[in-house]
Design a protein around this motif. Structure first.
Motif, PDB file in Angstrom:
ATOM      1  N   LEU A 165       1.261  -0.943   0.255  1.00 33.75           N
ATOM      2  CA  LEU A 165      -0.029  -0.274  -0.046  1.00 33.75           C
ATOM      3  C   LEU A 165       0.685   1.425   0.016  1.00 33.75           C
ATOM      4  N   GLY A 166       2.205   1.291   0.311  1.00 30.25           N
ATOM      5  CA  GLY A 166       3.298   2.356  -0.102  1.00 30.25           C
ATOM      6  C   GLY A 166       3.058   2.916   1.408  1.00 30.25           C
ATOM      7  N   ILE A 167       2.708   2.271   2.469  1.00 29.90           N
ATOM      8  CA  ILE A 167       2.371   2.539   4.139  1.00 29.90           C
ATOM      9  C   ILE A 167       4.476   2.525   4.530  1.00 29.90           C
ATOM     10  N   GLU A 168       4.509   3.408   5.371  1.00 32.90           N
ATOM     11  CA  GLU A 168       5.205   2.904   6.979  1.00 32.90           C
ATOM     12  C   GLU A 168       4.673   2.138   7.841  1.00 32.90           C
ATOM     13  N   PRO A 169       5.136   0.717   7.870  1.00 33.54           N
ATOM     14  CA  PRO A 169       4.308   0.387   8.901  1.00 33.54           C
ATOM     15  C   PRO A 169       4.547   0.952  10.082  1.00 33.54           C
ATOM     16  N   GLU A 170       5.113   1.652  10.689  1.00 33.65           N
ATOM     17  CA  GLU A 170       5.716   2.481  12.360  1.00 33.65           C
ATOM     18  C   GLU A 170       4.506   3.340  12.285  1.00 33.65           C
ATOM     19  N   ARG A 171       4.337   4.177  11.125  1.00 30.93           N
ATOM     20  CA  ARG A 171       3.743   5.326  11.338  1.00 30.93           C
ATOM     21  C   ARG A 171       2.113   5.423  11.083  1.00 30.93           C
ATOM     22  N   ILE A 172       1.462   4.880  11.174  1.00 27.95           N
ATOM     23  CA  ILE A 172      -0.492   4.031  11.421  1.00 27.95           C
ATOM     24  C   ILE A 172      -0.754   5.324  12.614  1.00 27.95           C
ATOM     25  N   MET A 173      -1.930   5.862  12.001  1.00 25.42           N
ATOM     26  CA  MET A 173      -2.273   6.442  13.033  1.00 25.42           C
ATOM     27  C   MET A 173      -3.479   6.234  12.958  1.00 25.42           C
ATOM     28  N   ILE A 174      -4.900   6.256  13.931  1.00 23.99           N
ATOM     29  CA  ILE A 174      -6.350   5.935  13.726  1.00 23.99           C
ATOM     30  C   ILE A 174      -6.766   6.791  14.541  1.00 23.99           C
ATOM     31  N   ALA A 175      -8.037   7.699  13.610  1.00 26.81           N
ATOM     32  CA  ALA A 175      -8.633   9.108  13.552  1.00 26.81           C
ATOM     33  C   ALA A 175      -9.725   7.955  13.190  1.00 26.81           C
ATOM     34  N   GLY A 176     -11.259   8.580  13.896  1.00 27.65           N
ATOM     35  CA  GLY A 176     -12.615   8.746  13.641  1.00 27.65           C
ATOM     36  C   GLY A 176     -13.233   9.910  14.516  1.00 27.65           C
ATOM     37  N   ALA A 177     -14.384  10.458  14.038  1.00 30.90           N
ATOM     38  CA  ALA A 177     -15.244  11.077  15.068  1.00 30.90           C
ATOM     39  C   ALA A 177     -16.500  10.651  15.061  1.00 30.90           C
ATOM     40  N   SER A 178     -16.488  10.838  16.730  1.00 30.33           N
ATOM     41  CA  SER A 178     -18.206  10.383  17.112  1.00 30.33           C
ATOM     42  C   SER A 178     -18.140   8.950  17.411  1.00 30.33           C
ATOM     43  N   ALA A 179     -18.935   8.384  16.935  1.00 33.25           N
ATOM     44  CA  ALA A 179     -18.854   6.804  16.673  1.00 33.25           C
ATOM     45  C   ALA A 179     -17.267   6.430  16.186  1.00 33.25           C
ATOM     46  N   GLY A 180     -17.309   6.930  14.839  1.00 29.19           N
ATOM     47  CA  GLY A 180     -15.834   6.395  15.018  1.00 29.19           C
ATOM     48  C   GLY A 180     -14.819   6.633  15.328  1.00 29.19           C
ATOM     49  N   GLY A 181     -15.529   7.939  16.148  1.00 29.04           N
ATOM     50  CA  GLY A 181     -13.961   8.395  17.573  1.00 29.04           C
ATOM     51  C   GLY A 181     -13.471   7.192  18.921  1.00 29.04           C
ATOM     52  N   GLY A 182     -15.296   6.615  19.141  1.00 28.08           N
ATOM     53  CA  GLY A 182     -15.273   5.649  19.727  1.00 28.08           C
ATOM     54  C   GLY A 182     -14.564   4.270  19.375  1.00 28.08           C
ATOM     55  N   LEU A 183     -14.397   4.179  17.881  1.00 31.46           N
ATOM     56  CA  LEU A 183     -14.822   2.609  17.806  1.00 31.46           C
ATOM     57  C   LEU A 183     -12.628   3.121  17.400  1.00 31.46           C
ATOM     58  N   ALA A 184     -12.379   4.248  16.915  1.00 28.27           N
ATOM     59  CA  ALA A 184     -10.659   4.420  16.683  1.00 28.27           C
ATOM     60  C   ALA A 184     -10.143   4.486  18.731  1.00 28.27           C
ATOM     61  N   ALA A 185     -10.896   4.113  19.374  1.00 30.35           N
ATOM     62  CA  ALA A 185      -9.851   4.746  20.493  1.00 30.35           C
ATOM     63  C   ALA A 185     -10.802   3.324  21.275  1.00 30.35           C
ATOM     64  N   GLY A 186     -11.509   2.634  20.700  1.00 30.37           N
ATOM     65  CA  GLY A 186     -11.691   1.163  21.366  1.00 30.37           C
ATOM     66  C   GLY A 186     -10.599  -0.252  20.459  1.00 30.37           C
ATOM     67  N   THR A 187     -10.749   0.594  19.521  1.00 37.32           N
ATOM     68  CA  THR A 187      -9.207  -0.413  18.131  1.00 37.32           C
ATOM     69  C   THR A 187      -7.919   0.086  18.860  1.00 37.32           C
ATOM     70  N   ALA A 188      -7.996   0.724  19.176  1.00 34.83           N
ATOM     71  CA  ALA A 188      -6.696   1.643  20.012  1.00 34.83           C
ATOM     72  C   ALA A 188      -6.319   0.878  21.241  1.00 34.83           C
ATOM     73  N   LEU A 189      -7.486   0.490  21.662  1.00 28.16           N
ATOM     74  CA  LEU A 189      -6.751  -0.543  23.129  1.00 28.16           C
ATOM     75  C   LEU A 189      -6.218  -1.914  22.530  1.00 28.16           C
ATOM     76  N   LEU A 190      -7.376  -2.283  21.360  1.00 32.25           N
ATOM     77  CA  LEU A 190      -7.386  -4.171  21.090  1.00 32.25           C
ATOM     78  C   LEU A 190      -6.252  -4.049  20.476  1.00 32.25           C
ATOM     79  N   ALA A 191      -5.378  -2.961  19.978  1.00 36.47           N
ATOM     80  CA  ALA A 191      -4.262  -3.103  19.011  1.00 36.47           C
ATOM     81  C   ALA A 191      -3.094  -3.124  20.447  1.00 36.47           C
TER      82      ALA A 191
END
Length: 334
Positions: A165-191
């Protein structure tokens, strides 16, 4: 699914701060255009989130040819269906770039992978980032843990296929708004808890974090603003059913319940002062900071839920967007 009309669930609404005067005309238009969320109006709300509001121009995801738009079917959680990822890449060749992994909003019940990605398009068009946006399954048809596990599965695939994908694997951020912000936070906890992948940042925009309705702000909007307490109850009940507010709710579904916030990535988190999620956002930011996480917290006076995305002309919206964009720019630059 539990009904949302039980008046015994809530006391009288506490006082709220005033809405910013420049936002009020837009708020009135939004409330006219958006039906009150319920089981009866859900299909209309979903169609509206796909079609856009009347008079709104569709977003050109290619930015005039500067961005390559691709969709991939990738493996979902083990034993569950594949999921769709929207991948936005710079059209020009270049070295591997940082990635923004995006989880869309919609109260856990509406929205799709294209909702909200426009806030990162300028960085993709400038060649500074790749954006990957996940199409997770929606409640109530697919209750917890389906949405957050879909988000995590897409994140894992993105990290494992970073080179392609042309991505630096050590430089991935997660982002979301509203429910997406909650899911971003939950996904970060899972990671963090599953030890893969390591995220560089989390961008939590007016995030939906707490199903318990214990804060002042979770009770202060009743048939006013955007995403009032009844809409919030509908969304959380759709996701959790009878477990909502009880002891058997995972912190991956409701991140405010997480007891340990150590080891999470650097965090940008914001809220309006006149919105339902205000207090849970402020508390989450405080607890992250107490856990040793670097936090940029912003509360915007007079802002209703999603004000800067709906009323971009207002001074408070311009300030909010500029502040967030500057944080994202610095994060991408590393």
């Amino acid at each position: 699914m539990t009904e949302t009309t039980d008046d015994q669930i809530f006391p009288d609404a506490p006082v709220r701060p005033p809405f910013d005067p420049e936002l009020v005309p837009v708020l009135e238009l939004v409330r006219e255009a958006m039906p009150s969320l319920s089981a009866e109006t859900l299909s209309v709300a979903r169609q509206q989130s796909t079609d856009g509001f009347p008079g709104m121009e569709p977003v050109d995801l290619t930015v005039g040819g500067a961005v390559t738009v691709e969709e991939r079917q990738v493996p979902g959680p083990e034993g569950d269906p594949d999921i769709t990822l929207l991948i936005l890449s710079p059209a020009t060749d270049g070295p591997p770039r940082p990635a923004v992994y995006h989880t869309h909003g919609g109260g856990m019940v509406i929205g799709n992978r294209r909702l909200g990605v426009e806030m990162f398009l300028d960085q993709v068009a400038a060649g500074n980032a790749v954006v990957v946006s996940v199409e997770y399954r929606l409640a109530p048809e697919h209750p917890d843990p389906a949405p957050v596990e879909d988000c995590y599965a897409g994140l894992v695939w993105t990290a494992e296929n970073a080179a392609e994908l042309g991505i630096e694997p050590e430089r991935i951020m997660i982002a979301g708004a509203s429910a997406g912000g909650g899911l971003a936070a939950g996904t970060a906890l899972l990671a963090r808890d599953r030890a893969f992948p390591k995220l560089s940042h989390q961008i939590l925009i007016c995030p939906m974090l707490d199903d318990r309705f214990e804060t002042h702000s979770s009770h202060m909007l009743d048939d006013e603003g955007v995403w009032d307490r009844q809409a919030n109850l509908f969304g959380w009940t759709a996701l959790l059913g009878d477990r909502r507010g009880g002891p058997d709710v995972s912190p991956y579904a409701a991140p405010a319940r997480a007891e340990d916030l150590t080891g999470l990535p650097r965090t940008y988190i914001d809220t309006g002062s006149a919105e339902t999620f205000r207090d849970e956002t402020l508390d989450y930011a405080r607890r992250l900071s107490e856990a040793g996480v670097s936090v940029d917290l912003h509360m915007w006076g007079g802002g209703f839920h999603g004000f800067d995305l709906m009323a971009g002309h207002a001074a408070v919206s311009r300030a909010s967007v500029a502040t967030r964009e500057e944080f994202v720019r610095r994060a991408l630059e590393g």
